[in-house]
Motif scaffolding. Structure first.
Motif, mmCIF file in Angstrom:
data_model
loop_
_atom_site.group_PDB
_atom_site.id
_atom_site.type_symbol
_atom_site.label_atom_id
_atom_site.label_comp_id
_atom_site.label_asym_id
_atom_site.label_seq_id
_atom_site.Cartn_x
_atom_site.Cartn_y
_atom_site.Cartn_z
ATOM 1 N N ILE A 238 -36.607 -3.843 -114.663
ATOM 2 C CA ILE A 238 -35.450 -4.018 -115.337
ATOM 3 C C ILE A 238 -35.921 -4.748 -116.716
ATOM 4 N N GLY A 239 -36.604 -5.781 -116.797
ATOM 5 C CA GLY A 239 -36.983 -6.562 -117.884
ATOM 6 C C GLY A 239 -35.476 -7.022 -118.328
ATOM 7 N N ASP A 240 -35.259 -6.651 -119.760
ATOM 8 C CA ASP A 240 -33.927 -7.197 -120.336
ATOM 9 C C ASP A 240 -32.838 -6.129 -119.883
ATOM 10 N N LYS A 241 -31.850 -6.816 -119.140
ATOM 11 C CA LYS A 241 -30.637 -6.159 -118.506
ATOM 12 C C LYS A 241 -30.018 -5.262 -119.660
ATOM 13 N N LYS A 242 -30.146 -5.440 -120.992
ATOM 14 C CA LYS A 242 -29.443 -4.781 -121.987
ATOM 15 C C LYS A 242 -29.951 -3.166 -121.930
ATOM 16 N N THR A 243 -31.191 -3.090 -121.473
ATOM 17 C CA THR A 243 -31.772 -1.799 -121.520
ATOM 18 C C THR A 243 -31.411 -0.798 -120.600
ATOM 19 N N LEU A 244 -30.659 -1.484 -119.506
ATOM 20 C CA LEU A 244 -30.319 -0.624 -118.429
ATOM 21 C C LEU A 244 -29.280 0.351 -118.694
ATOM 22 N N THR A 245 -29.417 1.656 -118.327
ATOM 23 C CA THR A 245 -28.204 2.680 -118.657
ATOM 24 C C THR A 245 -28.427 3.362 -117.187
ATOM 25 N N ASP A 246 -27.624 4.380 -117.102
ATOM 26 C CA ASP A 246 -27.364 5.638 -116.073
ATOM 27 C C ASP A 246 -28.795 6.162 -115.840
ATOM 28 N N ASP A 247 -29.267 6.584 -116.905
ATOM 29 C CA ASP A 247 -30.560 7.351 -116.684
ATOM 30 C C ASP A 247 -31.644 6.437 -115.897
ATOM 31 N N LYS A 248 -31.691 5.327 -115.881
ATOM 32 C CA LYS A 248 -32.643 4.488 -114.992
ATOM 33 C C LYS A 248 -32.309 4.455 -113.578
ATOM 34 N N ARG A 249 -31.285 5.030 -112.939
ATOM 35 C CA ARG A 249 -30.907 4.966 -111.776
ATOM 36 C C ARG A 249 -31.879 5.359 -110.710
ATOM 37 N N ASP A 250 -32.519 6.490 -110.970
ATOM 38 C CA ASP A 250 -33.475 6.844 -110.062
ATOM 39 C C ASP A 250 -34.638 6.214 -110.100
ATOM 40 N N ASP A 251 -35.002 5.497 -111.314
ATOM 41 C CA ASP A 251 -36.485 4.687 -111.227
ATOM 42 C C ASP A 251 -35.887 3.270 -110.562
ATOM 43 N N LEU A 252 -34.864 2.872 -110.495
ATOM 44 C CA LEU A 252 -34.361 1.734 -109.731
ATOM 45 C C LEU A 252 -34.188 1.945 -108.239
ATOM 46 N N ALA A 253 -33.915 3.164 -107.907
ATOM 47 C CA ALA A 253 -33.757 3.658 -106.449
ATOM 48 C C ALA A 253 -34.976 3.660 -105.716
ATOM 49 N N GLN A 254 -36.296 3.957 -106.198
ATOM 50 C CA GLN A 254 -37.340 4.137 -105.728
ATOM 51 C C GLN A 254 -37.701 2.648 -105.307
ATOM 52 N N TYR A 255 -37.331 1.595 -105.912
ATOM 53 C CA TYR A 255 -37.511 0.116 -105.436
ATOM 54 C C TYR A 255 -36.454 -0.249 -104.278
ATOM 55 N N LEU A 256 -35.528 0.591 -103.963
ATOM 56 C CA LEU A 256 -34.480 0.114 -103.092
ATOM 57 C C LEU A 256 -34.400 1.168 -101.897
ATOM 58 N N GLU A 257 -35.568 1.902 -101.537
ATOM 59 C CA GLU A 257 -35.561 2.751 -100.500
ATOM 60 C C GLU A 257 -34.690 3.909 -100.732
ATOM 61 N N GLU A 258 -34.812 4.392 -101.897
ATOM 62 C CA GLU A 258 -33.765 5.665 -102.250
ATOM 63 C C GLU A 258 -32.178 5.553 -102.135
ATOM 64 N N ASP A 259 -31.848 4.229 -102.142
ATOM 65 C CA ASP A 259 -30.469 3.785 -102.070
ATOM 66 C C ASP A 259 -29.940 4.046 -103.658
ATOM 67 N N GLY A 260 -29.179 4.964 -103.843
ATOM 68 C CA GLY A 260 -28.458 5.306 -105.079
ATOM 69 C C GLY A 260 -27.416 4.498 -105.396
ATOM 70 N N GLU A 261 -26.330 4.241 -104.498
ATOM 71 C CA GLU A 261 -25.399 3.306 -104.440
ATOM 72 C C GLU A 261 -25.951 1.852 -104.959
ATOM 73 N N LYS A 262 -26.683 1.363 -104.349
ATOM 74 C CA LYS A 262 -27.161 -0.095 -104.739
ATOM 75 C C LYS A 262 -27.769 0.207 -106.161
ATOM 76 N N ALA A 263 -28.474 1.095 -106.559
ATOM 77 C CA ALA A 263 -28.861 1.289 -107.934
ATOM 78 C C ALA A 263 -28.066 1.223 -108.972
ATOM 79 N N GLN A 264 -26.661 2.210 -108.707
ATOM 80 C CA GLN A 264 -25.718 2.025 -109.310
ATOM 81 C C GLN A 264 -25.076 0.907 -109.714
ATOM 82 N N ALA A 265 -24.982 -0.080 -108.381
ATOM 83 C CA ALA A 265 -24.463 -1.148 -108.593
ATOM 84 C C ALA A 265 -25.104 -2.059 -109.397
#
Length: 543
Positions: A238-265
């Motif tokens: 993540i780094g800076d939280k301001k840089t988070l957008t909906d486009d990074k959902r798939d990138d975050l999901a790979q750290y959460l065992e492909e859990d897209g809902e948690k990435a979106q949260a």
């Protein structure tokens, strides 16, 4: 106080046999003058006479270095046999050539420093008596004097040669003991277990620091992600939280065992976060700390896998019984697997709770029921009133498992699995009353299973049979057929013979039954005519 004729001295350079010329009696040994004479070479040299000195043919090279040369094989073999109480062939030949033959009238007594070696020598030479330093003060005094003046008493030796040889022998003996079994070296388990505890403590502290530091910037992330390692990886991503957008959902999901809902949260929480803003320099330090923590966590995982593998090699049954962490801690606390196997079950039960034990003994209160084995899952499964009982039972099974692991030559996990099943059955007995199997039956079933496995392995190794064995099988088959024919013929003769005897027995039985019936009728009806009539008509007419 017994009299000795000869004394054997086992030195690092060879075997020396001395004849006792003059021996002090029991009373004389206690005099100060006699004790001082043992320290004087001129006086002690008159008491003993060198009969033979047989150096090791491939002995220790006399050098000042700590490492012995490659020609120490025979010396090391003999010293190992002496320490184990075994008479080597070389020592046997030395004694046969230099000791006179002892008979019934003239018995020879040999003084030896090692008790076990004395028994082995006595077993090899039936007419020879042996005395040791433990049983005779004379032997102790003479061996002490020989050891003190060995450089002068032994021929072709210089001053300090025996000390140098002893130094090399000591290092060779220790090196051989360490290399005795590389695969079953439990020292690695002790070090790995200590390293694992240290890594757990350090990693947990660093994780806490990362959570607290990054929480000032993005406090909502702690509530969404609870796992420490995942949290640290997300901090890096993540780094800076301001840089988070909906486009990074798939990138975050790979750290959460492909859990897209948690990435979106996470993305939604970042948009409305109440955290402080951070400078790029501050964020870089936090990211470096998170990277270091992730590396430490991976190192901890590697150490844990290594400990699992090592425990499977050294103590597979103890590992199968109570798990890797508890088994490793028990071995580490005892110092080695051999030491742990020597402990009784009562000691193993409270191992790790020594302070509580002595505190209870001092205060005369209740002693602790468990030590390190409290971390086993079996103690947690048991009820409050059964924790002491199951800990005692578990310590008993652990003691059996450690002894099997320590002294078996072919390691296997079958014993540990059977012992684990016994503990689980005991827990079920405490809860439901279902009676578990007997220990003797369980052990017998495991031994039978191991025997069948060995037979299958032998059959697999044999493979195809040679042509010679086919001929042997044919001969065995013919012999078996002949034997079966003889057996059938014998049974046929036995079945035919008793027919006549059976008919005779039936006739006798009928006559005896008729006589009994007639006697019964006469007793019931005294009149003879009536009795004969009833008997002729049959007993059924009475009814």
């Amino acid at each position: 106080m017994s009299h000795i004729d000869y004394a054997l001295y086992e030195s690092p350079v060879g075997y020396a046999l001395f004849k006792i010329v003059h021996q002090t009696d029991a009373v004389g040994l206690k005099l100060k003058e006699t004790q001082a004479a043992a320290n004087d070479l001129a006086k002690f040299g008159k008491m003993v006479k060198l009969v033979n000195f047989s150096p090791f043919r491939r002995g220790i090279v006399l050098t000042n270095t700590f490492a012995p040369a490659s020609g120490h094989v025979e010396a090391l073999e003999n010293i190992n046999l002496v320490s184990e109480g075994i008479c080597s062939e070389y020592l046997k030949s030395v004694l046969e050539l230099n000791l006179p033959k002892s008979g019934k009238k003239s018995k020879i007594t040999l003084g030896v420093s090692e008790k076990n070696l004395a028994g082995a020598i006595k077993g090899e030479f039936s007419g020879l008596d042996c005395e040791t330093a433990d049983t005779s003060e004379v032997v102790s005094d003479i061996i002490r004097g020989i050891r003190q003046h060995a450089d002068k008493l032994l021929s072709d030796l210089k001053t300090g040669d025996i000390e140098k040889a002893g130094l090399g022998m000591g290092h060779a003996y220790s090196r051989a003991k360490v290399k005795f079994s590389v695969t079953k070296n439990d020292n690695h388990i002790i070090q790995a277990s200590a390293t694992l505890d240290f890594q757990d403590k350090g990693v947990n502290q660093f994780f806490m620091r990362v959570r607290e530091w990054y929480g000032w910037h993005f406090p909502e992330l702690v509530k969404i992600v609870s796992d420490n390692l995942t949290y640290a990886k997300l901090v890096i991503a993540i780094g800076d939280k301001k840089t988070l957008t909906d486009d990074k959902r798939d990138d975050l999901a790979q750290y959460l065992e492909e859990d897209g809902e948690k990435a979106q949260a996470i993305i939604d929480a970042a948009k409305v976060s109440m955290g402080f803003d951070v400078l790029p320099a501050d964020l870089e330090i936090i990211t470096q700390l998170a990277n270091a923590v992730v590396k430490q966590a991976n190192n901890r995982k590697t150490t844990g896998g290594y400990l699992e593998t090592k425990m499977h090699q050294v103590a597979p049954n103890l590992q199968a019984l109570i798990g890797t962490p508890v088994a490793a801690r028990l071995i580490s606390h005892a110092g080695s697997l051999t030491n742990l196997s020597k402990y009784p079950a009562s000691t193993l039960q409270i191992l790790g709770a020594e302070k509580a034990l002595f505190r209870a003994l001092k205060a005369k209160s209740n002693t602790p029921k468990y030590g390190l084995i409290y971390h086993s899952s079996f103690i947690g499964k048991a009820g409050a009133r059964n924790k002491g009982r199951i800990s005692r039972y578990l310590a008993n099974k652990c003691s059996i498992a450690t002894r099997i692991d320590s002294f078996t030559e072919n390691p296997t996990t079958r014993w540990g699995e059977a012992l684990r099943q016994q503990v689980e059955d005991r827990l079920e007995f405490y809860s439901s009353g279902k009676r578990p199997a007997k220990n003797a039956d369980v052990m017998k079933s495991v031994m039978d299973g191991l025997g069948d496995a060995d037979e299958d392995a032998e059959m697999a190794d044999v493979g195809a049979t040679p042509k010679k064995k086919k001929k042997d099988k044919k001969d065995k088959k013919e012999k078996k057929e002949k034997k079966e024919k003889k057996e059938k013929k014998r049974k046929h003769d036995e079945d035919a013979a008793p027919k006549d005897d059976g008919e005779k027995k039936k006739k006798k039985k009928r006559k005896s039954e008729a006589a009994d019936d007639e006697e019964l009728v006469r007793r019931l009806f005294p009149c003879t005519a009536l009795a004969l009539l009833v008997h002729s008509e049959g007993l059924d007419t009475l009814h």
